[in-house]
Design a protein around this motif. Structure first.
Motif, short mmCIF file in Angstrom:
data_model
loop_
_atom_site.label_atom_id
_atom_site.label_comp_id
_atom_site.label_asym_id
_atom_site.label_seq_id
_atom_site.Cartn_x
_atom_site.Cartn_y
_atom_site.Cartn_z
N ALA A 143 -1.48 -0.86 -4.26
CA ALA A 143 -2.61 -0.07 -3.99
C ALA A 143 -2.47 1.14 -3.31
N PHE A 144 -3.09 2.30 -3.83
CA PHE A 144 -2.85 3.55 -3.09
C PHE A 144 -3.81 4.09 -2.53
N VAL A 145 -3.45 5.08 -1.57
CA VAL A 145 -4.36 5.80 -0.76
C VAL A 145 -4.14 7.22 -1.16
N VAL A 151 0.94 -1.14 -0.04
CA VAL A 151 0.00 -0.08 0.03
C VAL A 151 0.92 1.19 -0.12
N VAL A 152 0.72 2.11 -0.89
CA VAL A 152 1.51 3.37 -1.16
C VAL A 152 0.62 4.46 -0.64
N ASP A 153 0.81 5.31 0.16
CA ASP A 153 -0.02 6.39 0.65
C ASP A 153 0.37 7.55 0.03
N GLY A 197 1.51 -0.52 7.93
CA GLY A 197 2.74 -1.03 7.00
C GLY A 197 2.43 -0.44 5.75
N SER A 198 1.66 0.93 5.48
CA SER A 198 1.65 1.42 4.17
C SER A 198 2.89 2.41 4.13
#
Length: 455
Positions: free
Chosen positions: A313-315, A272-274, A288-289
């Motif tokens: 996946a992106f936030v 996960v990439v924020d 964990g992002s």
């Protein structure tokens, strides 16, 4: 108005420190030089002038971005011009030293200028016999020359000596010849700080310290001494460019993912990439992002810190540009984009999932903590907090245990430091704070002065 004002359109990617060029050939056709896979700016510039890209020239097998030349061939019928020595496996016009291409009134002459890469060409643009300018790619750049270590440490000196001969050859061009490099300030292909993206041969004879080297050995020593670290993804893009990146038939999109789908992606080995601003990440994020705020340098850190083999996946916030995420990822070959969390963190929390927070402190609240500086070596050497522990962001994962307990992590403003904190959190470190600011703010708040020199 001169040729540059009327016909040459520089297209600068500030985040990666590179320039592409669009040349209006005066008859509705254009030449593109060193275009990246993200063709949005180039296509917009061509459309504004009513141009079709008839030629797409690449100076070398780029390591820092995927070439858009093959895509231009597909979309606009452009003839791809590139070094025959590059052994590209797709349809192109292979050029050797002194080969010329008639552009219809102007001529493009290939000049073999190895050093940055083995097969590197510069392209001299001629009006009759008069040189207008030279596209130098990664040979002669403003006040320097591009790095020579991309093919491995064992060849660095050999290529540096080739770079010396290439720069000396370019220096024989008339002083008035414009120099249009690809790599510029901000590029990890080794360009010094500065605001100038283009120059002239005469100006470089006066200002370039490498051209001022008294002999080849001095040149080699100076060039090699300037080499810093570079992103891990550089080691794979040259080969992809040799084979040709996949041609896209439509602009890729980020699908909307539910919280359940994001959890499933994580369970399947994804990341996960924020991409939200650092302050938003600090206030609450998926455990964990990885924090990589969306800005010009997004692609660099995405490619440096995460593999291209795992789904992402992106936030994001509602006001962020999803197409910017997609194209920055695609131009460095990250294509396994699972999607973005629909509804953002609000949807994640509404689904009963946990979040983690990160302390984001101003300089006056950072007293008493060990100071970890994650900037590049050259930035650190130019001025840092006395006693700071220096660990470059790109190497932090491997040495996370070396970060002192209770440290405040800092960079120049806070974005890279938040990325560093997220890496440390992934390694189990929950005692870290991030400085909202940089060394200058810290020194001002604590009545000290910055130190200079290497760590």
């Amino acid at each position: 108005m001169g040729f540059v004002d009327d016909h040459l359109i520089p297209l600068v990617d500030q985040g990666m420190g590179n320039s592409a060029y669009l040349v209006d050939l005066g008859d509705g056709r254009a030449l593109a030089v060193d275009a990246s896979r993200d063709l949005r700016a180039l296509n917009a510039a061509a459309q504004r002038r009513g141009l079709r890209v008839a030629y797409a020239a690449d100076t070398h097998l780029h390591a820092d971005f995927l070439s858009g030349a093959l895509q231009l061939g597909h979309d606009q019928g452009a003839t791809v011009l590139a070094s025959a020595a590059g052994r590209r496996t797709f349809d192109h016009q292979g050029l050797a030293d002194a080969d010329e291409v008639d552009l219809g009134g102007l001529t493009l002459r290939a000049l073999a200028t190895p050093g940055h890469t083995d097969e590197h060409l510069s392209f001299l643009l001629l009006d009759g016999s008069r040189p207008l300018g030279v596209f130098t790619g990664g040979s002669l750049i403003v006040n320097s020359a591009a790095r020579t270590d991309l093919l491995g440490a064992g060849r660095t000196e050999e290529l540096a000596r080739a770079q010396y001969r290439s720069l000396k050859r370019l220096a024989t061009l008339p002083d008035a010849t414009a120099v249009w490099p690809t790599h510029g300030a901000g590029s990890f292909c080794s360009a010094p700080p500065g605001t100038e993206r283009t120059t002239t041969i005469g100006a470089q004879k006066q200002a370039n310290p490498l051209l001022a080297a008294p002999d080849e050995d001095s040149f080699v020593s100076r060039l090699i001494a300037s080499l810093g670290t570079y992103p891990a993804y550089f080691d794979r893009l040259g080969e992809i460019n040799r084979r040709g990146p996949e041609v896209l038939t439509a602009s890729p999109l980020l699908a909307a993912l539910s919280a359940d789908q994001v959890r499933a992606l994580i369970a399947d080995g994804g990341h996960v990439v924020d991409a939200r601003p650092a302050a938003d990440y600090a206030a609450g994020h998926i455990p964990g992002s990885l924090s990589i705020p969306l800005r010009g340098q997004f692609a660099t850190w995405l490619g440096w810190l995460l593999p291209d083999t795992a789904p992402l996946a992106f936030v994001v916030n509602d006001d962020q540009d999803l197409s910017e995420i997609v194209w920055q990822a695609y131009k460095i070959g990250h294509e396994r984009l699972g999607g973005r969390l629909a509804g953002g963190m609000s949807a994640w929390l509404a689904d009963g999932n946990p979040q983690t927070t990160t302390a984001f402190v101003t300089a006056d609240h950072a007293a008493g903590r060990p100071y970890v500086d994650v900037r590049q070596e050259s930035e650190f050497a130019s001025g840092h907090v006395p006693g700071a522990v220096h660990i470059e962001l790109g190497s932090l994962t491997a040495v996370a245990a070396d970060a002192p307990q209770g440290a405040v992590v800092a960079c120049g403003h806070g974005e890279r430091a938040m990325t560093a904190a997220s890496l440390l959190e992934r390694a189990g470190r929950t005692d870290i704070a991030v400085l909202d600011g940089g060394p200058a703010e810290y020194a001002a708040a604590h009545g000290g002065q910055l130190a200079e020199g290497d760590s």
